[in-house]
Design an enzyme around this catalytic site. Structure first.
Site, PDB file in Angstrom:
ATOM      1  N   GLY A 111      -2.722   0.001  -4.336  1.00 55.80           N
ATOM      2  CA  GLY A 111      -2.739  -0.226  -2.898  1.00 55.80           C
ATOM      3  C   GLY A 111      -2.734   1.069  -2.112  1.00 55.80           C
ATOM      4  N   SER A 141       0.796  -1.237   0.000  1.00 58.23           N
ATOM      5  CA  SER A 141       0.000   0.000   0.000  1.00 58.23           C
ATOM      6  C   SER A 141       0.822   1.279   0.000  1.00 58.23           C
ATOM      7  CB  SER A 141      -0.961  -0.004   1.195  1.00 58.23           C
ATOM      8  OG  SER A 141      -0.324  -0.388   2.396  1.00 58.23           O
ATOM      9  N   THR A 142       2.075   1.212  -0.430  1.00 57.93           N
ATOM     10  CA  THR A 142       2.878   2.433  -0.509  1.00 57.93           C
ATOM     11  C   THR A 142       2.833   3.074  -1.897  1.00 57.93           C
ATOM     12  OG1 THR A 142       4.900   1.204  -1.052  1.00 57.93           O
ATOM     13  CG2 THR A 142       4.457   1.636   1.283  1.00 57.93           C
ATOM     14  N   TYR A 173       1.508 -14.218 -14.658  1.00 56.04           N
ATOM     15  CA  TYR A 173       0.675 -13.236 -13.949  1.00 56.04           C
ATOM     16  C   TYR A 173      -0.802 -13.556 -14.127  1.00 56.04           C
ATOM     17  CZ  TYR A 173      -1.506  -8.678 -12.980  1.00 56.04           C
ATOM     18  OH  TYR A 173      -2.308  -7.665 -12.504  1.00 56.04           O
TER      19      TYR A 173
END
Length: 264
Positions: free
Chosen positions: A20, A15-16, A154
């Site tokens: 996020g 979340s940086t 992915y």
């Protein structure tokens, strides 16, 4: 509208930056106390300071850890054994052809994008069920339903998250706990902006002009014909984490800008 998230705790993995970070901001805007996670401790601390500055009535917490590492995960669980909301956003991706993907890379994608998220659920879901409230949200991708062939490892892991989300949702029957998945389309994260800016050197174009040119040439299937803003996904995530969204159970919610061409 008040989404009823004041003083609830939310762990947002990865979340940086990007999606996020946007989710963390929108949850904090709604009064939630966000546990900010990332591998870089300085970035985590900086994000905590920024959230506190923006939303002084909340109490963001630094939760730095590489969640793909079992020991670091378990240390985080020991520090934070209970949360009201878990947003499994952390993941890795790159353009990597099938021929160029070796066994170690497949294992890294599986361990990071799937096993880490599952480990988080194994710890937090039982307590949510015991307290009869909780939200688990996975962040997948349109690649989960419509693999492009450009990043098969992915795409595989994001498809697996859809299955995991539905399986876990079955365990919440009759409770006020929900498990759902957001499928974003192409999103204007920091990395994407840098890539788009670099594609047209020496041309006097605004970023919006570059974006339109790129979309028209490379993402013609997008009905939006622009990148999705992370904040748009953040607002959707905040709603799905709220008591307002209690009827969403095991749902794949598409915010793909029309990338997926089918109705199902």
């Amino acid at each position: 509208m008040d989404m009823g998230l004041h003083h609830k705790s939310a762990l947002v993995t990865g979340s940086t930056k990007g999606i996020g970070r946007a989710i963390a901001i929108e949850l904090a805007r709604e009064g939630a106390n966000v546990l900010v996670n990332g591998r870089d401790r300085e970035e985590v601390e900086r994000t905590v300071i920024e959230l506190k500055s923006m939303f002084p009535s909340t109490d963001p917490v630094a939760a730095a850890a590489d969640l793909a590492d079992r020991e670091q995960r378990e240390a985080l669980f020991a520090r934070h054994p209970h949360v009201d909301m878990l947003v499994n956003n952390m993941g890795i991706y790159e353009m990597l052809s099938y021929e160029d993907t070796n066994d170690e890379q497949w294992e890294t994608y599986f361990r990071t994008n799937v096993l880490a998220a599952n480990a988080m659920c194994r710890v937090y879901l039982p307590n949510m069920l015991e307290r009869d409230f909780g939200r688990i949200l996975f962040i997948a991708s349109e690649e989960a339903m419509m693999p492009s062939g450009q990043m098969p490892a992915y795409a595989m892991t994001k498809s697996m998250l859809l299955s995991l989300s539905k399986s876990l949702s079955k365990l919440t029957r009759g409770s006020e706990v929900t498990v759902n998945t957001i499928l974003p389309g192409p999103t204007l994260t920091e990395n994407v902006r840098e890539i788009i800016d670099s594609l047209y050197p020496g041309e006097a174009l605004t970023f919006e002009d570059k974006e339109k040119r790129f979309m028209a040439a490379n993402l013609t299937q997008s009905e939006l014909q622009r990148f999705i803003a992370p904040a748009e996904i953040g607002r959707l995530a905040a709603f799905l984490c709220s008591p307002c969204a209690s009827a969403f159970k095991g749902s794949p919610i598409r915010m793909d800008g029309g990338m997926i061409p089918t109705i199902f």
